[in-house]
Design a protein around this motif. Structure first.
Motif, PDB file in Angstrom:
ATOM      1  N   ALA A   1      26.988 -15.483 102.916  1.00 23.04           N
ATOM      2  CA  ALA A   1      26.418 -15.943 101.638  1.00 23.04           C
ATOM      3  C   ALA A   1      24.976 -15.460 101.523  1.00 23.04           C
ATOM      4  N   GLY A   2      24.602 -15.052 100.308  1.00 27.74           N
ATOM      5  CA  GLY A   2      23.239 -14.604 100.064  1.00 27.74           C
ATOM      6  C   GLY A   2      23.181 -13.507  99.021  1.00 27.74           C
ATOM      7  N   ALA A   3      21.982 -12.971  98.842  1.00 24.34           N
ATOM      8  CA  ALA A   3      21.743 -11.913  97.865  1.00 24.34           C
ATOM      9  C   ALA A   3      21.769 -10.560  98.559  1.00 24.34           C
ATOM     10  N   TYR A   4      22.332  -9.567  97.862  1.00 19.87           N
ATOM     11  CA  TYR A   4      22.437  -8.213  98.394  1.00 19.87           C
ATOM     12  C   TYR A   4      22.046  -7.204  97.335  1.00 19.87           C
ATOM     13  N   ARG A   5      21.635  -6.033  97.803  1.00 20.98           N
ATOM     14  CA  ARG A   5      21.282  -4.929  96.909  1.00 20.98           C
ATOM     15  C   ARG A   5      22.042  -3.694  97.388  1.00 20.98           C
ATOM     16  N   VAL A   6      22.586  -2.936  96.454  1.00 22.36           N
ATOM     17  CA  VAL A   6      23.244  -1.668  96.755  1.00 22.36           C
ATOM     18  C   VAL A   6      22.301  -0.560  96.295  1.00 22.36           C
ATOM     19  N   ASP A   7      21.880   0.283  97.233  1.00 21.74           N
ATOM     20  CA  ASP A   7      21.033   1.436  96.932  1.00 21.74           C
ATOM     21  C   ASP A   7      21.898   2.685  97.072  1.00 21.74           C
ATOM     22  N   TRP A   8      22.152   3.384  95.963  1.00 26.67           N
ATOM     23  CA  TRP A   8      23.011   4.567  96.022  1.00 26.67           C
ATOM     24  C   TRP A   8      22.248   5.839  95.719  1.00 26.67           C
ATOM     25  N   ARG A   9      22.779   6.931  96.248  1.00 25.40           N
ATOM     26  CA  ARG A   9      22.220   8.253  96.022  1.00 25.40           C
ATOM     27  C   ARG A   9      23.381   9.235  95.999  1.00 25.40           C
ATOM     28  N   ILE A  10      23.382  10.122  95.020  1.00 22.51           N
ATOM     29  CA  ILE A  10      24.436  11.130  94.954  1.00 22.51           C
ATOM     30  C   ILE A  10      23.843  12.466  94.552  1.00 22.51           C
ATOM     31  N   ALA A  11      24.548  13.502  94.925  1.00 24.69           N
ATOM     32  CA  ALA A  11      24.236  14.852  94.478  1.00 24.69           C
ATOM     33  C   ALA A  11      25.502  15.362  93.807  1.00 24.69           C
ATOM     34  N   SER A  12      25.372  15.812  92.574  1.00 29.48           N
ATOM     35  CA  SER A  12      26.547  16.335  91.874  1.00 29.48           C
ATOM     36  C   SER A  12      26.686  17.820  92.175  1.00 29.48           C
ATOM     37  N   SER A  13      27.808  18.393  91.813  1.00 30.10           N
ATOM     38  CA  SER A  13      28.090  19.798  92.127  1.00 30.10           C
ATOM     39  C   SER A  13      27.099  20.760  91.482  1.00 30.10           C
ATOM     40  N   ASP A  14      26.415  20.326  90.418  1.00 27.65           N
ATOM     41  CA  ASP A  14      25.413  21.197  89.798  1.00 27.65           C
ATOM     42  C   ASP A  14      24.057  21.112  90.501  1.00 27.65           C
ATOM     43  N   GLY A  15      23.993  20.324  91.595  1.00 27.26           N
ATOM     44  CA  GLY A  15      22.773  20.240  92.387  1.00 27.26           C
ATOM     45  C   GLY A  15      21.831  19.110  92.012  1.00 27.26           C
ATOM     46  N   HIS A  16      22.106  18.414  90.924  1.00 29.18           N
ATOM     47  CA  HIS A  16      21.228  17.315  90.520  1.00 29.18           C
ATOM     48  C   HIS A  16      21.443  16.103  91.417  1.00 29.18           C
ATOM     49  N   ARG A  17      20.347  15.494  91.817  1.00 26.41           N
ATOM     50  CA  ARG A  17      20.415  14.282  92.630  1.00 26.41           C
ATOM     51  C   ARG A  17      20.035  13.093  91.764  1.00 26.41           C
ATOM     52  N   MET A  18      20.803  12.037  91.933  1.00 20.83           N
ATOM     53  CA  MET A  18      20.554  10.813  91.176  1.00 20.83           C
ATOM     54  C   MET A  18      20.521   9.652  92.159  1.00 20.83           C
ATOM     55  N   THR A  19      19.720   8.642  91.842  1.00 27.59           N
ATOM     56  CA  THR A  19      19.656   7.443  92.662  1.00 27.59           C
ATOM     57  C   THR A  19      19.682   6.222  91.752  1.00 27.59           C
ATOM     58  N   GLY A  20      20.011   5.087  92.340  1.00 25.56           N
ATOM     59  CA  GLY A  20      20.004   3.842  91.595  1.00 25.56           C
ATOM     60  C   GLY A  20      20.246   2.673  92.520  1.00 25.56           C
ATOM     61  N   SER A  21      20.132   1.502  91.974  1.00 24.10           N
ATOM     62  CA  SER A  21      20.405   0.306  92.767  1.00 24.10           C
ATOM     63  C   SER A  21      20.813  -0.833  91.839  1.00 24.10           C
ATOM     64  N   TYR A  22      21.485  -1.803  92.422  1.00 18.55           N
ATOM     65  CA  TYR A  22      21.829  -3.002  91.669  1.00 18.55           C
ATOM     66  C   TYR A  22      22.032  -4.129  92.672  1.00 18.55           C
ATOM     67  N   GLY A  23      21.990  -5.353  92.186  1.00 19.36           N
ATOM     68  CA  GLY A  23      22.149  -6.515  93.050  1.00 19.36           C
ATOM     69  C   GLY A  23      23.402  -7.299  92.759  1.00 19.36           C
ATOM     70  N   PHE A  24      23.849  -8.062  93.751  1.00 19.15           N
ATOM     71  CA  PHE A  24      24.947  -9.002  93.588  1.00 19.15           C
ATOM     72  C   PHE A  24      24.763 -10.100  94.629  1.00 19.15           C
ATOM     73  N   SER A  25      25.494 -11.176  94.476  1.00 20.56           N
ATOM     74  CA  SER A  25      25.384 -12.302  95.396  1.00 20.56           C
ATOM     75  C   SER A  25      26.748 -12.652  95.966  1.00 20.56           C
ATOM     76  N   VAL A  26      26.721 -13.184  97.193  1.00 22.35           N
ATOM     77  CA  VAL A  26      27.924 -13.710  97.837  1.00 22.35           C
ATOM     78  C   VAL A  26      27.753 -15.196  97.948  1.00 22.35           C
ATOM     79  N   GLN A  27      28.783 -15.963  97.545  1.00 23.76           N
ATOM     80  CA  GLN A  27      28.675 -17.426  97.599  1.00 23.76           C
ATOM     81  C   GLN A  27      29.257 -17.970  98.884  1.00 23.76           C
TER      82      GLN A  27
END
Length: 120
Positions: free
Chosen positions: A94-120
């Motif tokens: 139980a608690g708060a979590y954050r997902v930090d993602w990073r991807i590179a697409s086939s055209d070479g562009h890199r993108m990042t992002g994050s979001y949160g969710f909770s476990v009860q």
């Protein structure tokens, strides 16, 4: 007196516009499980689906707890090539979590992002 004909300039502008073509969109996160800002029961996996296939060698994500510690997980790419799934060593407490993602697409562009969710 000089004659001015705009035809060559119009032709060059048309060729430049045609060659440039439409701008390519960058890969973006289209769905996630657990969903952003959701509260879920203890889970053993996190899945992220993107708008296009990422390059696996340069793509991944981390699940981070409220203390800033990364949770141990093993990632894999689903058959559709657009979904990354992380299987956790044990269910999240139980608690708060954050997902930090990073991807590179086939055209070479890199993108990042994050979001949160909770476990009860």
């Amino acid at each position: 007196m000089l004659n001015f004909t705009p035809a060559p300039f119009i032709a060059v502008a048309a060729v430049v516009a045609f060659v440039a073509g439409p701008a390519e969109a960058h890969a973006r996160l289209v769905s996630a499980t657990p969903a952003p800002n959701s509260t879920v029961a203890a889970t053993r996996s996190v899945s992220l689906t993107f708008s296009e296939r990422p390059v696996p060698a340069f793509s991944g994500f981390d699940v981070v707890n409220a203390a800033g510690d990364k949770v141990e997980l093993h990632t894999s790419v689903a058959g559709d090539g657009k979904t990354l799934t992380g299987t956790l060593a044990r269910p999240l407490a139980a608690g708060a979590y954050r997902v930090d993602w990073r991807i590179a697409s086939s055209d070479g562009h890199r993108m990042t992002g994050s979001y949160g969710f909770s476990v009860q």
